[in-house]
Design an enzyme around this catalytic site. Structure first.
Site, PDB file in Angstrom:
ATOM      1  N   VAL A 190       2.037  -7.242   4.670  1.00 39.81           N
ATOM      2  CA  VAL A 190       1.695  -5.818   4.271  1.00 39.81           C
ATOM      3  C   VAL A 190       2.721  -5.036   4.410  1.00 39.81           C
ATOM      4  O   VAL A 190       3.662  -4.980   5.353  1.00 39.81           O
ATOM      5  CB  VAL A 190       0.661  -5.571   5.617  1.00 39.81           C
ATOM      6  CG1 VAL A 190       0.057  -4.064   5.141  1.00 39.81           C
ATOM      7  CG2 VAL A 190      -0.524  -6.518   5.503  1.00 39.81           C
ATOM      8  N   GLU A 191       3.079  -4.469   3.160  1.00 48.79           N
ATOM      9  CA  GLU A 191       4.058  -3.550   2.899  1.00 48.79           C
ATOM     10  C   GLU A 191       3.386  -2.008   2.808  1.00 48.79           C
ATOM     11  O   GLU A 191       2.547  -1.998   1.971  1.00 48.79           O
ATOM     12  CB  GLU A 191       4.797  -3.875   1.710  1.00 48.79           C
ATOM     13  CG  GLU A 191       5.949  -2.712   1.312  1.00 48.79           C
ATOM     14  CD  GLU A 191       6.390  -3.090  -0.187  1.00 48.79           C
ATOM     15  OE1 GLU A 191       7.400  -2.292  -0.537  1.00 48.79           O
ATOM     16  OE2 GLU A 191       6.208  -4.331  -0.754  1.00 48.79           O
ATOM     17  N   ILE A 192       3.837  -1.122   3.553  1.00 46.23           N
ATOM     18  CA  ILE A 192       3.235   0.248   3.786  1.00 46.23           C
ATOM     19  C   ILE A 192       4.575   1.227   3.119  1.00 46.23           C
ATOM     20  O   ILE A 192       5.464   1.342   3.722  1.00 46.23           O
ATOM     21  CB  ILE A 192       2.769   0.786   5.057  1.00 46.23           C
ATOM     22  CG1 ILE A 192       1.975  -0.372   5.510  1.00 46.23           C
ATOM     23  CG2 ILE A 192       2.278   2.069   4.922  1.00 46.23           C
ATOM     24  CD1 ILE A 192       1.513  -0.137   6.880  1.00 46.23           C
TER      25      ILE A 192
ATOM     26  N   SER B 271      10.011   1.361   1.960  1.00 45.73           N
ATOM     27  CA  SER B 271       8.807   0.474   2.856  1.00 45.73           C
ATOM     28  C   SER B 271       9.277   0.091   4.181  1.00 45.73           C
ATOM     29  O   SER B 271      10.241  -0.330   4.571  1.00 45.73           O
ATOM     30  CB  SER B 271       8.892  -0.808   1.738  1.00 45.73           C
ATOM     31  OG  SER B 271       8.752  -0.392   0.516  1.00 45.73           O
TER      32      SER B 271
ATOM     33  N   PHE C 217       0.889  -1.235  -0.103  1.00 48.11           N
ATOM     34  CA  PHE C 217      -0.041   0.172   0.054  1.00 48.11           C
ATOM     35  C   PHE C 217       0.742   1.211  -0.003  1.00 48.11           C
ATOM     36  O   PHE C 217       2.032   1.475   0.623  1.00 48.11           O
ATOM     37  CB  PHE C 217      -0.867  -0.091   1.319  1.00 48.11           C
ATOM     38  CG  PHE C 217      -1.750  -1.315   1.348  1.00 48.11           C
ATOM     39  CD1 PHE C 217      -2.829  -1.330   0.441  1.00 48.11           C
ATOM     40  CD2 PHE C 217      -1.572  -2.250   1.997  1.00 48.11           C
ATOM     41  CE1 PHE C 217      -3.753  -2.235   0.635  1.00 48.11           C
ATOM     42  CE2 PHE C 217      -2.430  -3.301   2.370  1.00 48.11           C
ATOM     43  CZ  PHE C 217      -3.394  -3.464   1.437  1.00 48.11           C
TER      44      PHE C 217
END
Length: 138
Positions: free
Chosen positions: A130-132, A119, A83
């Site tokens: 989940v990668e932000i 990231s 995301f």
């Protein structure tokens, strides 16, 4: 006939608990919950998480495969999602810590669809990665 793909409309995550997953994505990533059902030619109520112009449908592992088919691996935790946010990684890390979410890695430099990104990685309640990430100014 030849065609091209314009964009991703939605993804589906197989989850052990729709309620737990929906609450996590709402609280941690600020997504909006949407419940829907019969208007989409199914008798089964469904839950989606909306953000921007996209959404994630949450498919419970006990969903009827005849009315809601899925991939070969229907196990929760098989997803790897990235995301994009406008806030810097240090603020993402602070927000994750404030919400009791363990940071697995980051910030690290990666290659995004539009160029370099920074990231931060964590896991959702089902174990999906989940990668932000945020794009960095040049």
């Amino acid at each position: 006939m030849r065609f091209t793909i314009d964009r991703i409309d939605h993804l589906v995550l197989n989850v052990a608990s729709v309620e737990l997953s929906a609450a996590w994505y709402q609280r941690v990533l600020g997504m909006e919950r949407e419940d829907f059902g019969t208007q989409h030619r199914t008798a089964q109520n469904r839950t989606a998480l909306k953000f921007g112009g996209q959404k994630i449908n949450l498919r419970p592992i006990d969903a009827n495969v005849g009315s809601w088919p899925t991939g070969v691996n229907a196990d929760p935790g098989a997803g790897d999602l990235c995301f994009i946010t406008a806030i810097p990684p240090d603020e993402v890390i602070g927000h994750l810590h404030d919400n009791g979410v363990q940071v697995l890695q980051g910030p690290v430099e990666k290659a995004g669809a539009l160029g370099p990104i920074l990231s931060v990685y964590c896991r959702d309640p089902d174990g999906n990665l989940v990668e932000i990430a945020s794009y960095q100014p040049l």
